[in-house]
Design an enzyme around this catalytic site. Structure first.
Site, PDB file in Angstrom:
ATOM      1  N   TYR A 241      -3.006   9.714  -0.686  1.00 46.40           N
ATOM      2  CA  TYR A 241      -1.758   9.366  -0.929  1.00 46.40           C
ATOM      3  C   TYR A 241      -1.412   8.585   0.220  1.00 46.40           C
ATOM      4  O   TYR A 241      -0.944   7.314   0.306  1.00 46.40           O
ATOM      5  CB  TYR A 241      -0.749  10.339  -1.081  1.00 46.40           C
ATOM      6  CG  TYR A 241       0.560   9.927  -1.293  1.00 46.40           C
ATOM      7  CD1 TYR A 241       1.042   9.416  -2.457  1.00 46.40           C
ATOM      8  CD2 TYR A 241       1.537   9.935  -0.294  1.00 46.40           C
ATOM      9  CE1 TYR A 241       2.492   8.957  -2.707  1.00 46.40           C
ATOM     10  CE2 TYR A 241       2.716   9.589  -0.397  1.00 46.40           C
ATOM     11  CZ  TYR A 241       3.202   9.070  -1.612  1.00 46.40           C
ATOM     12  OH  TYR A 241       4.551   8.673  -1.785  1.00 46.40           O
ATOM     13  N   LYS A 245      -0.305   4.358   0.493  1.00 47.93           N
ATOM     14  CA  LYS A 245       0.911   3.739   0.840  1.00 47.93           C
ATOM     15  C   LYS A 245       0.720   2.846   2.281  1.00 47.93           C
ATOM     16  O   LYS A 245       1.511   1.769   2.313  1.00 47.93           O
ATOM     17  CB  LYS A 245       2.150   4.964   1.284  1.00 47.93           C
ATOM     18  CG  LYS A 245       2.214   5.580  -0.143  1.00 47.93           C
ATOM     19  CD  LYS A 245       2.847   4.803  -1.216  1.00 47.93           C
ATOM     20  CE  LYS A 245       3.310   5.527  -2.442  1.00 47.93           C
ATOM     21  NZ  LYS A 245       3.723   4.841  -3.530  1.00 47.93           N
TER      22      LYS A 245
END
Length: 337
Positions: A241, A245
């Site tokens: 994750y 990002k």
């Protein structure tokens, strides 16, 4: 050092120096080098005063293609999205729906796209759509599409642009999260994470920008990143994750550099920890995070989805007309320690 040179070199260097001085220095002395200020103004016509030069620049075709908002525009109007058509991915619920609500309140026509079934039974979505129609004088429309399906995505975005004759902005908020230690991550899970959070964001931005460029219109794209794209969250094990990002932040810079010549701005918003249904579940599983997460920032609290509405309106409106390739990190000071 001269003693270290070969004898032949020591005898030749003085002759070369003397020859250069005799031939070149008089020429250089006779020429007047431009000052730094004159270099900056080389494009200014020789007989034009400052006012005339500004008028000619302002009237040039290249300048008109990137026409900024009138400097006399009242500030409240700069923040208005009245009549603008904005696409919000991940707009069926959560942060995406909250962002859509903020855009509607600023006057935008919003099209939400998501992979969830049509949210007829989604009370929150239905309430926002009803308020848009009955109270705000605009509309919220839902389209079911997976952001990883490039063909379907382009068809949906193209139909939106055809319906209104233009498309003005995007909030790419579709994303997924998975907390798994790096040694336990499967290739399939990593591919899914990067597929939605990076490729899906990329393809959504591409679909919207393609319509803008075909119609020769300017616009603004806002990609939702995270403070986790800048730092590794202490105690939160999300390697894929966080990497996704970070990729979104870098993607926005590159898209901004490519599409700036078309008058398309691309920026990111990097939120801090947000109180959502998902984080509420995490608090049940990890009670210590109720205190650890607020203590990690300077405001000693968590944020709420509504606190990011103003940033989205700012980035999509003419109020941010000279802002592109930037990351707007809103994290309560988490990364500023």
């Amino acid at each position: 050092m001269a003693n270290m040179l070969p004898r032949t070199a020591g005898s030749v260097l003085p002759r070369i120096t003397a020859r250069f001085s005799a031939r070149c220095l008089p020429v250089l002395a006779s020429r007047r080098l431009p000052s730094p200020l004159s270099v900056l103004s080389v494009s200014k016509p020789a007989n034009a005063g400052g006012a005339q030069f500004y008028r000619e620049l302002h009237q040039s075709q290249s300048y008109k293609s990137h026409e900024p908002p009138a400097r006399s525009t009242p500030l409240p109007e700069l923040f208005s999205l009245r009549g603008k058509v904005i696409v919000v991915s991940g707009g069926a619920r959560g942060v995406g729906l909250t962002q859509a609500q903020g855009l509607l309140e600023a006057g935008a026509i919003v099209h939400a796209i998501d992979r969830l079934p049509v949210p007829e039974d989604n009370g929150d979505f239905a309430k926002v759509a009803a308020r848009a129609k009955n109270e705000l004088g605009t509309s919220l429309t839902y389209h079911r599409v997976d952001v990883r399906d490039q063909k379907a995505l382009n068809e949906v975005v193209g139909a939106i642009a055809d319906e209104h004759g233009h498309i003005d902005g995007l909030i790419a908020a579709a994303g997924i999260q998975q907390e798994t230690p790096a040694l336990e991550y499967s290739a399939e899970d990593a591919d899914k994470m990067l597929g939605v959070n990076v490729t899906g964001v990329f393809m959504t931005a591409q679909a919207v920008a393609r319509q803008m460029i075909q119609r020769k219109q300017q616009g603004s794209l806002v990609l939702i990143a995270s403070m986790s794209g800048t730092v590794a969250n202490r105690g939160l094990i999300c390697p894929a994750y966080n990497a996704s990002k970070a990729a979104v932040i870098q993607l926005a810079r590159n898209l901004a550099s490519e599409w700036g010549e078309h008058g398309i701005r691309v920026n990111t918003i990097s939120p801090g920890y947000i109180v959502t249904a998902m984080t509420a579940g995490l608090f049940d599983a990890f009670p210590e995070r109720r205190t650890e997460w607020p203590d990690a920032n300077m405001l000693k609290r968590l944020s709420y989805p509504e606190e990011y509405r103003g940033a989205a309106v700012f980035l999509l409106s003419d109020a941010s007309s000279f802002m592109t390739g930037a990351d707007l990190r809103i994290d309560g000071g988490h990364c500023a320690w």
